[in-house]
Design an enzyme around this catalytic site. Structure first.
Site, PDB file in Angstrom:
ATOM      1  NE  ARG A  88      -5.932  26.956 -32.879  1.00  0.00           N
ATOM      2  CZ  ARG A  88      -5.352  26.178 -33.798  1.00  0.00           C
ATOM      3  NH1 ARG A  88      -4.668  25.113 -33.429  1.00  0.00           N
ATOM      4  NH2 ARG A  88      -5.454  26.480 -35.080  1.00  0.00           N
TER       5      ARG A  88
ATOM      6  CB  SER B 123      -9.467  30.151 -36.070  1.00  0.00           C
ATOM      7  OG  SER B 123      -8.827  29.465 -37.108  1.00  0.00           O
TER       8      SER B 123
ATOM      9  CD  GLU C  74      -8.153  29.950 -32.046  1.00  0.00           C
ATOM     10  OE1 GLU C  74      -7.625  31.071 -32.042  1.00  0.00           O
ATOM     11  OE2 GLU C  74      -7.977  29.113 -32.939  1.00  0.00           O
TER      12      GLU C  74
HETATM   13  N1  EPU Z   1     -14.370  24.870 -44.577  1.00  0.00           N
HETATM   14  C1  EPU Z   1     -15.525  25.293 -45.222  1.00  0.00           C
HETATM   15  N2  EPU Z   1     -15.780  26.631 -45.246  1.00  0.00           N
HETATM   16  C2  EPU Z   1     -14.955  27.552 -44.708  1.00  0.00           C
HETATM   17  C3  EPU Z   1     -13.797  27.118 -44.055  1.00  0.00           C
HETATM   18  C4  EPU Z   1     -13.495  25.765 -43.999  1.00  0.00           C
HETATM   19  O1  EPU Z   1     -16.303  24.512 -45.730  1.00  0.00           O
HETATM   20  O2  EPU Z   1     -15.272  28.737 -44.809  1.00  0.00           O
HETATM   21  C5  EPU Z   1     -14.037  23.445 -44.589  1.00  0.00           C
HETATM   22  C6  EPU Z   1     -12.856  23.175 -45.532  1.00  0.00           C
HETATM   23  O3  EPU Z   1     -13.270  22.964 -46.823  1.00  0.00           O
HETATM   24  C7  EPU Z   1     -12.242  21.951 -44.941  1.00  0.00           C
HETATM   25  C8  EPU Z   1     -12.509  22.096 -43.458  1.00  0.00           C
HETATM   26  O4  EPU Z   1     -13.564  23.045 -43.318  1.00  0.00           O
HETATM   27  O5  EPU Z   1     -12.893  20.791 -45.392  1.00  0.00           O
HETATM   28  C9  EPU Z   1     -11.295  22.528 -42.692  1.00  0.00           C
HETATM   29  O6  EPU Z   1     -10.821  23.764 -43.211  1.00  0.00           O
HETATM   30  P1  EPU Z   1      -9.275  24.196 -43.114  1.00  0.00           P
HETATM   31  O7  EPU Z   1      -8.412  23.097 -43.550  1.00  0.00           O
HETATM   32  O8  EPU Z   1      -9.137  25.522 -43.754  1.00  0.00           O
HETATM   33  O9  EPU Z   1      -9.002  24.307 -41.557  1.00  0.00           O
HETATM   34  P2  EPU Z   1      -9.878  24.869 -40.387  1.00  0.00           P
HETATM   35  O10 EPU Z   1     -10.402  23.761 -39.568  1.00  0.00           O
HETATM   36  O11 EPU Z   1     -10.878  25.836 -40.926  1.00  0.00           O
HETATM   37  C10 EPU Z   1      -7.860  24.976 -38.711  1.00  0.00           C
HETATM   38  C11 EPU Z   1      -7.248  25.947 -37.761  1.00  0.00           C
HETATM   39  C12 EPU Z   1      -6.451  27.014 -38.497  1.00  0.00           C
HETATM   40  C13 EPU Z   1      -5.360  26.328 -39.273  1.00  0.00           C
HETATM   41  C14 EPU Z   1      -6.018  25.312 -40.226  1.00  0.00           C
HETATM   42  C15 EPU Z   1      -5.000  24.483 -40.961  1.00  0.00           C
HETATM   43  C16 EPU Z   1      -8.740  25.960 -35.849  1.00  0.00           C
HETATM   44  C17 EPU Z   1      -9.767  26.727 -35.069  1.00  0.00           C
HETATM   45  N3  EPU Z   1      -8.296  26.560 -36.945  1.00  0.00           N
HETATM   46  O12 EPU Z   1      -8.786  25.691 -39.532  1.00  0.00           O
HETATM   47  O13 EPU Z   1      -5.857  27.858 -37.532  1.00  0.00           O
HETATM   48  O14 EPU Z   1      -4.589  27.261 -40.003  1.00  0.00           O
HETATM   49  O15 EPU Z   1      -6.833  24.376 -39.482  1.00  0.00           O
HETATM   50  O16 EPU Z   1      -4.382  23.610 -40.067  1.00  0.00           O
HETATM   51  O17 EPU Z   1      -8.373  24.864 -35.454  1.00  0.00           O
HETATM   52  C18 EPU Z   1      -5.950  29.933 -36.347  1.00  0.00           C
HETATM   53  O18 EPU Z   1      -5.973  29.277 -35.313  1.00  0.00           O
HETATM   54  O19 EPU Z   1      -5.966  31.192 -36.332  1.00  0.00           O
HETATM   55  C19 EPU Z   1      -5.941  29.243 -37.626  1.00  0.00           C
HETATM   56  C20 EPU Z   1      -6.023  29.897 -38.774  1.00  0.00           C
END
Ligand code: EPU
Length: 338
Positions: free
Chosen positions: A162, A237, A333
């Site tokens: 990012r 995000s 972000e």
């Molecule tokens: N999780 C929770 N609670 C929540 C959200 C997530 O416990 O409310 C846990 C999930 O269970 C999982 C972990 O956190 O174990 C990661 O969650 P997820 O795979 O949904 O990905 P993320 O880290 O929350 C990132 C990106 C997203 C992207 C997803 C998939 C960032 C800041 N965000 O989210 O990007 O779609 O991975 O690759 O890196 C964006 O930038 O706008 C965005 C949506």
């Protein structure tokens, strides 16, 4: 080109914040862009593309320049790959759909990300194991100080998680006008390793996925977790996933054994901010018209008439509670524009 005054930006930011720009102009050619950037009577200029990664405060004393450059062209191709130049104002998801219609591989994991192509390199957008940098070749940009059109290579863009040159040394110095990508035409590299994609493909009994299958899986996952900005204002995000040292990580995981994490190197670990925020009890909570999304705690939402300040106050509260509970500092972000 018309410069409008006291212009509502509600339809130009995916948070749907009804902020007012002192001045607003739309540019549809590089010549128009150079012209408006050369004007000295608007000392503060803010460039806006799809408006998908910004939180606006309520009145902004600046000229907003909406970059609406359109078009795509194939620069070169071989049997295996194709290089395509895409103008900055092309909608990102429509571009992804166009690549799939042509069986060009590379962007499928990044389906349904809001925003425009020209702003995608700024934060090196990424999702489900793939980042923009993976098929990025170069971009063209107008340098604000002298309105020269320059080309920046992938190395010069210094992409990180990012992050890029445009968020650091290059901040507020360039307006990206087009992005050149390299896509595969055959032997596509299928990135289905991300847990949620594997589960989705299994659900649909797909064992050898095509790039279109990956895109469909990503669309299904995103639609189930992330709010559609046309229905509920948001900018994806809101926070970055914090990257912490081994020392901090070990102290954290010894107390929170069930927490998800990604090891980046032997020394660096990434912890999902969404998990931290959920553990603090914020998921699904609403404070006036500002809230934390019910399916993904990383996403802040505008239920209707939230102001930029209300969203920012909620973000500050979340940062503070996470810091107190876990000793880890999360940071936004999105770009905060005052
Ligand atoms: N999780 C929770 N609670 C929540 C959200 C997530 O416990 O409310 C846990 C999930 O269970 C999982 C972990 O956190 O174990 C990661 O969650 P997820 O795979 O949904 O990905 P993320 O880290 O929350 C990132 C990106 C997203 C992207 C997803 C998939 C960032 C800041 N965000 O989210 O990007 O779609 O991975 O690759 O890196 C964006 O930038 O706008 C965005 C949506």
């Amino acid at each position: 080109m018309i410069v409008l005054e006291h212009f509502s930006l509600k339809n130009y930011n995916t948070f749907s914040i009804d902020a007012t720009a002192r001045y607003f102009a739309e540019v549809t050619s590089i010549e128009e862009l150079k012209y408006i950037l050369s004007k000295k009577n608007y000392p503060r200029k803010i460039i806006i593309g799809g408006g998908s990664n910004m939180l606006l405060s309520d009145r902004i004393d600046a000229l907003f320049v909406h970059v609406d450059l359109k078009g795509k062209r194939i620069l070169s191709e071989s049997d295996e790959t194709v290089q395509v130049q895409v103008m900055a104002g092309e909608n990102w998801h429509e571009l992804v759909m166009w690549t799939l219609d042509n069986n060009f591989g590379g962007l499928e994991n990044m389906s349904l990300i809001p925003g425009n192509t020209g702003t995608a390199p700024i934060q090196n957008i990424g999702a489900y194991g793939v980042e923009l940098k993976d098929c990025f070749v170069s971009c063209d940009a107008v340098r604000i100080v002298d309105q020269e059109l320059v080309t920046l290579t992938k190395e010069e863009c210094k992409f990180g998680y990012r992050d890029s040159f445009f968020k650091n040394e290059g901040k507020d110095k360039f307006v990206i006008t087009s992005v050149t990508f390299s896509f595969t035409k055959k032997n596509h590299q299928i990135n289905s390793g991300y847990g949620a994609i594997e589960e989705q493909l299994q659900k649909e009994s797909i064992s050898i996925p095509t790039i279109k299958d990956i895109s469909n899986a990503v669309i299904a996952i995103r639609q189930s977790k992330l709010p559609d900005p046309k229905v509920l204002g948001n900018s994806g995000s809101f926070f970055k996933n914090p990257i912490v040292s081994k020392e901090i990580f070990e102290a954290f995981i010894s107390k929170n054994a069930e927490a998800p994490f990604y090891k980046i190197t032997d020394e660096l670990y990434k912890i999902p901010a969404g998990w931290l925020i959920e553990q603090c009890g914020f998921k699904g909570k609403r404070f006036g018209d500002a809230g934390v999304h019910k399916n993904q705690a990383l996403v802040l939402v505008n239920y209707d008439k939230a102001t930029g300040k209300e969203i920012l106050d909620l973000a500050a509260k979340i940062i503070e509670v996470v810091k107190t509970k876990f000793g880890i500092e999360i940071s936004p972000e999105v770009n905060l524009i005052k």
